[in-house]
Enzyme design. Structure first.
Site, short mmCIF file in Angstrom:
data_model
loop_
_atom_site.label_atom_id
_atom_site.label_comp_id
_atom_site.label_asym_id
_atom_site.label_seq_id
_atom_site.Cartn_x
_atom_site.Cartn_y
_atom_site.Cartn_z
N ASP A 1 -8.94 3.10 -0.34
CA ASP A 1 -9.28 1.71 0.02
C ASP A 1 -9.30 1.36 1.51
OD1 ASP A 1 -6.51 2.07 -0.03
OD2 ASP A 1 -6.08 0.46 -1.43
N GLU B 1 3.04 4.15 5.35
CA GLU B 1 3.77 2.93 4.97
C GLU B 1 4.55 2.35 6.15
OE1 GLU B 1 3.46 1.21 2.36
OE2 GLU B 1 2.67 2.54 0.80
N ARG C 1 3.64 -1.31 7.72
CA ARG C 1 4.63 -2.38 7.51
C ARG C 1 5.48 -2.63 8.76
NH1 ARG C 1 6.10 -2.60 1.16
NH2 ARG C 1 4.67 -1.01 0.43
N GLU D 1 -4.48 -8.54 -2.69
CA GLU D 1 -5.87 -8.31 -2.27
C GLU D 1 -6.86 -9.37 -2.75
OE1 GLU D 1 -3.75 -5.98 -3.23
OE2 GLU D 1 -3.70 -4.57 -1.55
C1 DMJ Z 1 -0.06 -3.14 1.05
O1 DMJ Z 1 1.02 -2.41 1.51
C2 DMJ Z 1 -1.30 -2.88 1.87
O2 DMJ Z 1 -2.20 -3.91 1.69
C3 DMJ Z 1 -1.94 -1.57 1.53
O3 DMJ Z 1 -3.13 -1.37 2.23
C4 DMJ Z 1 -2.21 -1.50 0.05
N1 DMJ Z 1 -1.05 -1.79 -0.76
C5 DMJ Z 1 -0.22 -2.91 -0.42
C6 DMJ Z 1 -0.51 -4.19 -1.14
O4 DMJ Z 1 -1.05 -4.10 -2.37
#
Ligand code: DMJ
Length: 434
Positions: free
Chosen positions: A226, A99, A103, A342
């Site tokens: 994912d 995270e 971020r 997404e």
């Molecule tokens: C984001 O922090 C990123 O896109 C991550 O890969 C997946 N989850 C969130 C948004 O849904």
């Protein structure tokens, strides 16, 4: 700030991009007013939230490049000065490597490339150095958590997304600082993970980074896996890394062969056992809707279009998409909506590759729905349920970093040349300047 809100409101009626700017400014202003200096805003109670007790300025760092791209240059400069003066990583906190990488590290690198502000690169280098001990496991796959001050790492039970979604950020940091160790550690982790694919070429959703053994053997394209697929493709595109190209192509072929599900209601990607390919569930959801973007970027626009149609049918079924959805029963299996980007991200890529007006139109309708369901006086909030529309109380940083950015880029595609940048999984554009 009030006069700017008024100007934005007057200008937005006819122009979809101006409308998104208005909503961005509304959300950012709520953060500034009620949570400035903290990680995130709780927009219903108008209170701040910090992830680890002591703020890492997650919202401002994650939002910096959005401020620049949406044309709020003065505010971006003010936020940059504040970040440069205030942000310290010398904290005795256990952070999630994944995270904080996507971020904070990604936000700093992208904003550095957009502004040339060397203070941001210095912060990125400092953060990267403090995250590196996470990779010191027997397999080279990173532990989930690292203490920013002591460099201790823990959390051996991890997953492909948290192991495999680091190379764009660490690789860019390596190229910009000329410190190859960043690239090498993140690449080694990706290779170690990919080498443990099953004979069908699939991964599971849980793996022990000390033993290398799978702890969960369900394969899908949702949370926990994912963005691993996404980074295989994008690391090839950004760095020209041929190993990543080979791993991407093998993974994509395996997904299409075993996880894709042709049904009467269209194309979906569900869940299977990684060893046998046996279908274990017909679940999809908001996170899975990233895949059309990645398929389109990888050249498979036709399949991407069909999957985006399915994802949008899920959105329309509730007026806002649920986090979990059974495409056989068409019921929400996880009804909450955490303001995810997404499906919009995929619409943006498809608009770019097809020039089909349906995708900007999709963006406009989604914005209408977000305004109807999630807008508060102080920003936007997550929903506890898309069925009851009951609200929760959080504006995640990715709402400003991703959701509103992709809505804006859909409405104003000339803002950035998609052929010249690679977006991280957190929608931070990176350029190959090396
Ligand atoms: C984001 O922090 C990123 O896109 C991550 O890969 C997946 N989850 C969130 C948004 O849904």
């Amino acid at each position: 700030m009030r006069w700017l809100s008024l100007v934005l409101l007057l200008g937005c009626a006819a122009d979809p991009a101006a409308r998104v700017r208005t909503e961005f400014w509304h959300s950012w202003s709520g953060y500034v007013r009620y949570a400035w200096g903290h990680d995130e805003l709780r927009p219903v109670t108008r209170t701040p939230r910090d992830w680890y007790g002591d703020s890492l300025l997650i919202t401002p760092v994650d939002s910096l490049d959005s401020l620049v791209l949406l044309g709020f240059a003065d505010e971006a400069a003010r936020a940059r000065d504040y970040i440069a003066a205030t942000l310290s990583f010398d904290k005795d906190v256990w952070v999630k490597n994944f995270e904080i990488t996507i971020r904070v590290l990604g936000g700093l690198l992208s904003a550095y490339q957009l502004t040339g502000d060397a203070r941001l690169l210095a912060l990125a280098d400092e953060l990267g150095r403090r995250l590196l001990p996470a990779f010191d496991s027997p397999t080279g796959m990173p532990y989930m958590y690292v203490n920013l001050r002591t460099g201790q790492a823990r959390g051996a039970d991890s997953n492909p997304a948290e192991i495999g979604t680091l190379l764009l950020e660490f690789g860019t940091l390596a190229r910009l600082t000329h410190k190859d160790v960043y690239y090498d550690k993140a690449k080694r982790a990706l290779v170690a993970l990919s080498a443990r694919r099953s004979r069908l070429g699939l991964v599971g959703e849980g793996i022990d980074v000390e033993t290398g053994a799978w702890t969960q053997r369900t394969c899908h394209v949702g949370g926990g896996i994912d963005s691993y697929y996404e980074y295989l493709l994008k690391a090839w595109l950004l760095f020209g890394d041929e190993d990543c190209r080979a791993m991407w192509q093998a993974s994509r072929d395996a997904l299409v062969a075993h996880v894709a599900d042709e049904t009467a209601s269209g194309l979906w990607f569900g869940e299977v056992d990684m060893g046998t390919g046996r279908r274990t569930a017909t679940g999809f959801g908001a996170l899975e809707a990233f895949l059309p973007a990645v398929l389109a970027l990888g050249g498979d626009v036709a399949r991407a279009r069909r999957l985006e149609d399915s994802a949008y049918s899920m959105w329309r079924a509730f007026g806002v998409e649920p986090d979990g959805f059974d495409y056989t029963t068409r019921r929400a299996t996880d009804p909450h909506y955490p303001l995810r980007p997404e499906i919009i991200e995929s619409a943006y890529y498809l608009a770019h590759f097809t020039h089909d007006a349906r995708y900007p139109d999709m963006g406009r309708r989604i914005l209408d729905d977000l305004i109807a369901c999630c807008r508060t006086d102080a920003g936007y909030t997550t929903l506890k349920s898309v069925v009851t529309r009951e609200r929760d109380d959080l504006m995640p940083s990715y709402f400003l970093a991703e959701t509103l950015k992709y809505l804006y880029l859909l409405a104003a595609p000339g803002t950035i040349d998609l052929d010249k940048v690679v977006f991280t999984t957190e929608a931070h554009p990176l350029r190959r300047t090396w």
